[in-house]
Design a protein around this motif. Structure first.
Motif, short mmCIF file in Angstrom:
data_model
loop_
_atom_site.label_atom_id
_atom_site.label_comp_id
_atom_site.label_asym_id
_atom_site.label_seq_id
_atom_site.Cartn_x
_atom_site.Cartn_y
_atom_site.Cartn_z
N ALA A 193 0.83 -1.20 0.00
CA ALA A 193 0.00 0.00 0.00
C ALA A 193 0.86 1.25 0.00
N ALA A 194 1.89 1.28 0.85
CA ALA A 194 2.75 2.46 0.92
C ALA A 194 3.48 2.70 -0.40
N ASN A 195 3.99 1.65 -1.01
CA ASN A 195 4.71 1.82 -2.28
C ASN A 195 3.78 2.26 -3.41
N SER A 196 2.55 1.79 -3.41
CA SER A 196 1.60 2.18 -4.46
C SER A 196 1.23 3.66 -4.33
N ILE A 197 0.99 4.12 -3.11
CA ILE A 197 0.66 5.53 -2.92
C ILE A 197 1.86 6.40 -3.27
N ASN A 198 3.05 5.93 -2.96
CA ASN A 198 4.26 6.67 -3.32
C ASN A 198 4.38 6.85 -4.84
N SER A 223 -4.90 3.22 -14.62
CA SER A 223 -5.30 4.59 -14.28
C SER A 223 -4.90 4.92 -12.85
N PRO A 224 -4.76 6.19 -12.52
CA PRO A 224 -4.49 6.56 -11.12
C PRO A 224 -5.55 6.07 -10.15
N LEU A 225 -6.82 6.07 -10.59
CA LEU A 225 -7.88 5.57 -9.73
C LEU A 225 -7.70 4.09 -9.43
N HIS A 226 -7.26 3.35 -10.43
CA HIS A 226 -6.98 1.92 -10.25
C HIS A 226 -5.86 1.73 -9.22
N ALA A 227 -4.82 2.55 -9.32
CA ALA A 227 -3.69 2.43 -8.39
C ALA A 227 -4.11 2.75 -6.96
N VAL A 228 -4.90 3.81 -6.79
CA VAL A 228 -5.36 4.17 -5.45
C VAL A 228 -6.27 3.09 -4.89
N THR A 229 -7.11 2.52 -5.73
CA THR A 229 -7.98 1.43 -5.27
C THR A 229 -7.18 0.23 -4.81
N PHE A 230 -6.13 -0.09 -5.56
CA PHE A 230 -5.26 -1.21 -5.17
C PHE A 230 -4.57 -0.92 -3.84
N ALA A 231 -4.09 0.32 -3.67
CA ALA A 231 -3.44 0.69 -2.41
C ALA A 231 -4.40 0.56 -1.23
N ALA A 232 -5.64 1.02 -1.41
CA ALA A 232 -6.62 0.91 -0.33
C ALA A 232 -6.97 -0.55 -0.05
N ALA A 233 -7.02 -1.36 -1.11
CA ALA A 233 -7.34 -2.78 -0.93
C ALA A 233 -6.22 -3.53 -0.21
N CYS A 234 -5.02 -2.97 -0.22
CA CYS A 234 -3.91 -3.58 0.52
C CYS A 234 -3.81 -3.01 1.94
N ALA A 235 -4.01 -1.70 2.07
CA ALA A 235 -3.80 -1.06 3.37
C ALA A 235 -4.86 -1.47 4.39
N VAL A 236 -6.12 -1.45 3.98
CA VAL A 236 -7.20 -1.72 4.94
C VAL A 236 -7.11 -3.14 5.51
N PRO A 237 -7.05 -4.19 4.68
CA PRO A 237 -6.95 -5.53 5.29
C PRO A 237 -5.60 -5.77 5.97
N GLY A 238 -4.52 -5.12 5.48
CA GLY A 238 -3.22 -5.31 6.12
C GLY A 238 -3.19 -4.76 7.53
N ILE A 239 -3.66 -3.53 7.71
CA ILE A 239 -3.68 -2.94 9.05
C ILE A 239 -4.69 -3.66 9.94
N ALA A 240 -5.81 -4.04 9.37
CA ALA A 240 -6.81 -4.77 10.17
C ALA A 240 -6.26 -6.12 10.62
N LEU A 241 -5.52 -6.78 9.76
CA LEU A 241 -4.94 -8.08 10.12
C LEU A 241 -3.90 -7.93 11.24
N LEU A 242 -3.05 -6.90 11.13
CA LEU A 242 -2.05 -6.69 12.17
C LEU A 242 -2.69 -6.29 13.49
N THR A 243 -3.76 -5.52 13.42
CA THR A 243 -4.38 -5.02 14.66
C THR A 243 -5.22 -6.09 15.35
N LEU A 244 -6.02 -6.79 14.58
CA LEU A 244 -6.98 -7.73 15.16
C LEU A 244 -6.40 -9.13 15.36
N ALA A 245 -5.60 -9.59 14.37
CA ALA A 245 -5.10 -10.96 14.46
C ALA A 245 -3.76 -11.06 15.18
N VAL A 246 -2.99 -9.98 15.23
CA VAL A 246 -1.68 -10.02 15.89
C VAL A 246 -1.79 -9.29 17.23
#
Length: 436
Positions: A193-198, A223-246
């Motif tokens: 997510a961080a690399n895609s937003i960068n 498209s830029p919208l596609h890239a932002v969507t991919f970043a959000a699709a990685c960031a949200v489940p990634g942070i949720a997984l680290l917070t809730l499962a770890v």
């Protein structure tokens, strides 16, 4: 027969020739005084043309002088007159239509004679506005894995996951495979997510650099919208997984690292050389996340792991950026190698030496045994030597050798730390001895 004697005729001819030669000299003198651009034309020598002496009733006559030719050949040398012509507008060529229409009446269109070409109207304000709008980009499904891997910088993400895994494995707790896999997956998603937003923020700057001009957003593969969507699709489940499962601490570190990389490091690259230090902090957080994922808390071992990654990045990145100074300059990035080259080499040498000192602290804080500083001494001395050569030579060859050394130095150092890690039994024995 001539009635005039030959001697008399000869004298007359001589007189005539003398008279003509004097006229020739007089014409040349007059011609040199002329104001016609200093150019002498052969037409001015008409007096030198052959003169025919004829006889008519005892009188010597000459052929009439030819009529003087107009001075047309002097026109190129005369001042040119300005010719004003009307420039006609070239009609705009429209692209061929994408859909062919079939006429209803066969032969009607072919029988008609083509008329004269008509000027198409120029682009209107509405057409210019439509050109600036978002356009649909068709992406093949088979190309998406490659595009996503380049968008997320898959090799950098693999390095981040490796360092986080090393921090998890070096933690002084029993190894939990399930927690390890969840922590590695969540850290990898946060890095993607961080690399895609960068890349989304740096599209206009990446297009000026040879190193980054083939990235998906620069080439228009998505498209830029596609890239932002991919970043959000990685960031949200990634942070949720680290917070809730770890644990919440690891999730907070992951969210903070995304914010630090995208909102601090990325804009600082065009403002100040302090971006290198901020980027080093970003790279130091993943091993701390691995340690906190295993233990649930921070400790001296976590800070030591973060310090090793922090110092390692300076010889690695400074050596890399030294050979990319032209690229960074074209992209408008303020890097130490571009604006402060001497400081760039000093910092690389300083942190190359710091790696040896941090390795010595590992048994002090209880992460490894005292064997680790001894067996890691050769590789630490070697990278310090290359850092010194880079500081002294300041050329591409020394920078390249230091960079390639850093690529194998870090995984070797982490592997040696795992080999010399203190077991849980040794820690318990030391704790019991300290209590007694």
């Amino acid at each position: 027969m001539y009635k005039t004697s030959c001697s008399r005729l000869t004298g007359i001819v001589h007189v005539s020739l003398f008279h003509r030669s004097s006229q020739c000299c007089y014409s040349i003198v007059q011609m040199c005084r002329s104001r016609i651009l200093g150019r002498i034309n052969l037409n001015h020598f008409s007096i030198l043309k052959r003169q025919y002496v004829t006889k008519n009733t005892r009188e010597l006559r000459q052929r009439a002088k030819p009529k003087q030719e107009p001075l047309e050949d002097l026109k190129p040398f005369m001042p040119e007159e300005t010719v004003i012509r009307q420039v006609q507008r070239i009609p705009t060529i429209k692209p061929p239509p994408s859909i062919l229409t079939v006429p209803t009446e066969i032969g009607t269109q072919s029988d008609k004679e083509p008329g004269p070409p008509q000027d198409s109207p120029g682009p209107t304000t509405q057409d210019k506005h439509e050109e600036r709008q978002w356009k649909e980009i068709k992406v093949k499904l088979d190309d998406l894995p490659g595009i996503y891997s380049r968008l997320s910088k898959i090799r950098l993400t693999a390095l981040v996951v490796t360092t986080a895994s090393a921090g998890f494995a070096l933690a002084p707790v029993p190894f939990d495979l399930g927690c390890f896999l969840l922590a590695s997956l969540g850290t990898g998603l946060a890095s993607c997510a961080a690399n895609s937003i960068n890349q989304y923020f740096e599209v206009p700057f990446d297009s000026n650099m040879n190193r980054t001009k083939n990235r998906p957003l620069v080439r228009g593969q998505i498209s830029p919208l596609h890239a932002v969507t991919f970043a959000a699709a990685c960031a949200v489940p990634g942070i949720a997984l680290l917070t809730l499962a770890v644990n919440p601490l690891t999730g907070a570190l992951g969210a903070f690292n995304i914010f630090l990389y995208t909102c601090c490091y990325t804009p600082l690259k065009r403002l100040s050389i302090s971006n290198t230090w901020v980027g080093a902090v970003v790279g130091a957080i993943p091993p701390i996340m691995g340690w906190t994922a295993a233990t649930g808390s921070l400790g001296l071992g976590a800070l030591l792991m973060g310090g090793i990654l922090y110092s390692w990045q300076f010889p690695h990145f400074n050596a890399l950026s030294w050979n990319l100074r032209e690229d960074y300059s074209r992209g408008g990035y303020r890097m130490m190698s571009v604006t402060h080259p001497t400081l760039c080499r000093k910092v690389a040498l300083r942190h190359s030496l710091a790696l040896g000192g941090l390795s010595t602290l590992a048994p002090v804080v209880g992460v490894t045994t005292w064997t680790f500083p001894l067996i890691s001494l050769p590789i630490n001395l070697y990278i310090s030597y290359l850092g010194f050569r880079f500081y002294q030579d300041a050329d591409r060859g020394s920078a390249r050798r230091l960079f390639f050394c850093s690529l194998w130095h870090l995984p070797t150092l982490l592997l040696l730390m795992l080999t010399c890690k203190k077991s849980v039994g040794d820690r318990d024995g030391e704790a019991a001895t300290a209590q007694s």
